[in-house]
Write an enzyme that holds these catalytic residues in place. Structure first.
Site, PDB file in Angstrom:
ATOM      1  N   ASP A  63       0.818  -1.225   0.000  1.00 55.95           N
ATOM      2  CA  ASP A  63       0.000   0.000   0.000  1.00 55.95           C
ATOM      3  C   ASP A  63       0.851   1.275   0.000  1.00 55.95           C
ATOM      4  O   ASP A  63       0.294   2.379   0.102  1.00 55.95           O
ATOM      5  CB  ASP A  63      -0.918   0.023   1.232  1.00 55.95           C
ATOM      6  CG  ASP A  63      -2.243  -0.714   1.025  1.00 55.95           C
ATOM      7  OD1 ASP A  63      -2.669  -0.855  -0.144  1.00 55.95           O
ATOM      8  OD2 ASP A  63      -2.848  -1.136   2.031  1.00 55.95           O
ATOM      9  N   ARG A  88       0.782  -1.634   7.619  1.00 61.02           N
ATOM     10  CA  ARG A  88       1.306  -0.422   6.987  1.00 61.02           C
ATOM     11  C   ARG A  88       2.283   0.349   7.898  1.00 61.02           C
ATOM     12  O   ARG A  88       2.742   1.430   7.512  1.00 61.02           O
ATOM     13  CB  ARG A  88       0.137   0.499   6.549  1.00 61.02           C
ATOM     14  CG  ARG A  88      -0.802  -0.156   5.529  1.00 61.02           C
ATOM     15  CD  ARG A  88      -1.730   0.883   4.878  1.00 61.02           C
ATOM     16  NE  ARG A  88      -0.983   1.828   4.050  1.00 61.02           N
ATOM     17  CZ  ARG A  88      -1.502   2.904   3.459  1.00 61.02           C
ATOM     18  NH1 ARG A  88      -2.775   3.172   3.613  1.00 61.02           N
ATOM     19  NH2 ARG A  88      -0.755   3.720   2.729  1.00 61.02           N
ATOM     20  N   ARG A 133      -9.902   5.645  11.174  1.00 61.06           N
ATOM     21  CA  ARG A 133      -8.445   5.451  11.158  1.00 61.06           C
ATOM     22  C   ARG A 133      -7.729   6.415  12.104  1.00 61.06           C
ATOM     23  O   ARG A 133      -7.131   6.012  13.078  1.00 61.06           O
ATOM     24  CB  ARG A 133      -7.901   5.646   9.729  1.00 61.06           C
ATOM     25  CG  ARG A 133      -8.372   4.608   8.720  1.00 61.06           C
ATOM     26  CD  ARG A 133      -7.634   3.291   8.890  1.00 61.06           C
ATOM     27  NE  ARG A 133      -8.072   2.296   7.928  1.00 61.06           N
ATOM     28  CZ  ARG A 133      -7.464   2.052   6.762  1.00 61.06           C
ATOM     29  NH1 ARG A 133      -6.407   2.743   6.396  1.00 61.06           N
ATOM     30  NH2 ARG A 133      -7.924   1.107   5.953  1.00 61.06           N
ATOM     31  N   HIS A 162     -11.205   6.969   5.131  1.00 64.02           N
ATOM     32  CA  HIS A 162     -10.354   8.165   5.215  1.00 64.02           C
ATOM     33  C   HIS A 162     -11.187   9.368   4.765  1.00 64.02           C
ATOM     34  O   HIS A 162     -11.998   9.237   3.835  1.00 64.02           O
ATOM     35  CB  HIS A 162      -9.155   8.069   4.260  1.00 64.02           C
ATOM     36  CG  HIS A 162      -8.006   7.253   4.748  1.00 64.02           C
ATOM     37  ND1 HIS A 162      -7.227   6.500   3.884  1.00 64.02           N
ATOM     38  CD2 HIS A 162      -7.464   7.101   5.980  1.00 64.02           C
ATOM     39  CE1 HIS A 162      -6.271   5.917   4.574  1.00 64.02           C
ATOM     40  NE2 HIS A 162      -6.384   6.256   5.851  1.00 64.02           N
ATOM     41  N   CYS A 256      -5.281   9.363  -3.122  1.00 67.49           N
ATOM     42  CA  CYS A 256      -4.504   8.471  -2.264  1.00 67.49           C
ATOM     43  C   CYS A 256      -3.049   8.358  -2.742  1.00 67.49           C
ATOM     44  O   CYS A 256      -2.152   8.166  -1.935  1.00 67.49           O
ATOM     45  CB  CYS A 256      -5.091   7.059  -2.286  1.00 67.49           C
ATOM     46  SG  CYS A 256      -6.730   6.915  -1.623  1.00 67.49           S
TER      47      CYS A 256
HETATM   48  N1  ARG Z   1      -5.406  -0.016   1.162  1.00 59.95           N
HETATM   49  C1  ARG Z   1      -5.138   1.260   1.735  1.00 59.95           C
HETATM   50  C2  ARG Z   1      -5.678   1.351   3.135  1.00 59.95           C
HETATM   51  O1  ARG Z   1      -6.734   0.813   3.362  1.00 59.95           O
HETATM   52  C3  ARG Z   1      -5.690   2.339   0.861  1.00 59.95           C
HETATM   53  C4  ARG Z   1      -5.290   3.708   1.289  1.00 59.95           C
HETATM   54  C5  ARG Z   1      -5.888   4.780   0.420  1.00 59.95           C
HETATM   55  N2  ARG Z   1      -5.386   6.042   0.748  1.00 59.95           N
HETATM   56  C6  ARG Z   1      -6.117   7.152   0.961  1.00 59.95           C
HETATM   57  N3  ARG Z   1      -5.511   8.289   1.089  1.00 59.95           N
HETATM   58  N4  ARG Z   1      -7.432   7.100   1.079  1.00 59.95           N
HETATM   59  O2  ARG Z   1      -5.066   1.901   4.020  1.00 59.95           O
END
Ligand code: ARG
Length: 263
Positions: A63, A88, A133, A162, A256
């Site tokens: 990612d 991550r 998040r 997000h 993203c």
């Molecule tokens: N797979 C990543 C996650 O779930 C995607 C992140 C996408 N980034 C964003 N800025 N929305 O963390």
């Protein structure tokens, strides 16, 4: 209108785990197509007159292409990311090291936050998402570090995990957003701040149409978001569609992949 962005080539892109509802590790991903689509996005920014820096991708971090999550950068000050999911976690220090090596004033985070995924500069203040998040404590940390008021917005739909999946900053004074992604109180805050906002539909949001990058006039957005593109055009913005179908499989889009670097 000229901006500076940081991007990360999706060399190691994959959907190996599921940390948002879009990710299905059993569904096929065309890694070559992901690189081609990302390359097109990179070239598009250059053709629009923007500057793009590149950070080296790291193996084992599929990612990491989603550079927006790597930090928040305002006035040359960098607030590092601290990821919610262990998958991550190593991206945070990697992005912070890049900014350190490039002469920025870097600050490691004390609270969980996923960079510009949840913290967006909008004119003089910051809009910040929480609930899924980024934790609330990070909003206070960002306000203290940047010396700018932070407006907390509660995200309530796991698909829009997000803030940048539910809201686009179009200009210093206007945004586009999908109301259903926010709590009733946060919807009221957005109506009060942005009476002239572009209101996205459930269908616009479902193609991650709000994961878009505006330079104040041109708005780079997923090509699937055709209705939203029309709504933006009717407000005087210029939609610039780009196909990001493979990155969508990880829950991502143009924004993203794009971290704004404000020196
Ligand atoms: N797979 C990543 C996650 O779930 C995607 C992140 C996408 N980034 C964003 N800025 N929305 O963390």
């Amino acid at each position: 209108m000229s901006r500076r962005y940081l991007m990360c080539r999706p060399t190691y892109f994959a959907v190996d785990y599921a940390i948002n509802p879009w990710m299905d590790p059993t569904a096929p991903v065309d890694a070559g197509l992901a690189v081609a689509q990302w390359t097109r996005l990179h070239e598009l920014y250059l053709s629009l007159g923007h500057t793009v820096d590149l950070i080296d991708p790291l193996p084992g971090l599929p990612d990491m292409v989603f550079a927006a999550n790597g930090a928040t950068v305002v006035d040359g000050t960098v607030y590092g990311a601290q990821f919610r999911h262990p998958e991550r976690a190593d991206e945070g220090p990697a992005y912070l090291a890049w900014f350190d090596q490039h002469g920025f004033d870097v600050h490691a985070a004390k609270s969980v936050n996923e960079g510009e995924g949840d913290i967006l500069l909008a004119g003089e203040h910051l809009l910040a998402g929480t609930g899924l998040r980024t934790e609330l404590a990070a909003h206070a940390e960002a306000q203290e570090l940047f010396g700018r008021p932070v407006i907390t917005l509660q995200l309530v739909d796991p698909r829009y995990y997000h803030l940048d999946t539910a809201l686009t900053v179009l200009s210093p004074t206007n945004v586009a957003y999908y109301p259903g992604a926010f709590s009733p109180g946060s919807q009221a805050v957005l109506r009060r701040l942005y009476p002239d906002a572009v209101i996205a539909t459930a269908a616009d949001a479902a193609v991650l149409g709000l994961n878009a990058v505006s330079d104040g006039h041109r708005v780079v957005l997923p090509s699937a978001a055709t209705r939203l593109a029309g709504a933006l055009a009717s407000k005087g913005f210029q939609p610039v569609p780009v196909d990001v179908s493979e990155l969508h499989k990880a829950g991502g889009g143009p924004k993203c992949c794009t971290l704004e670097v404000r020196a």
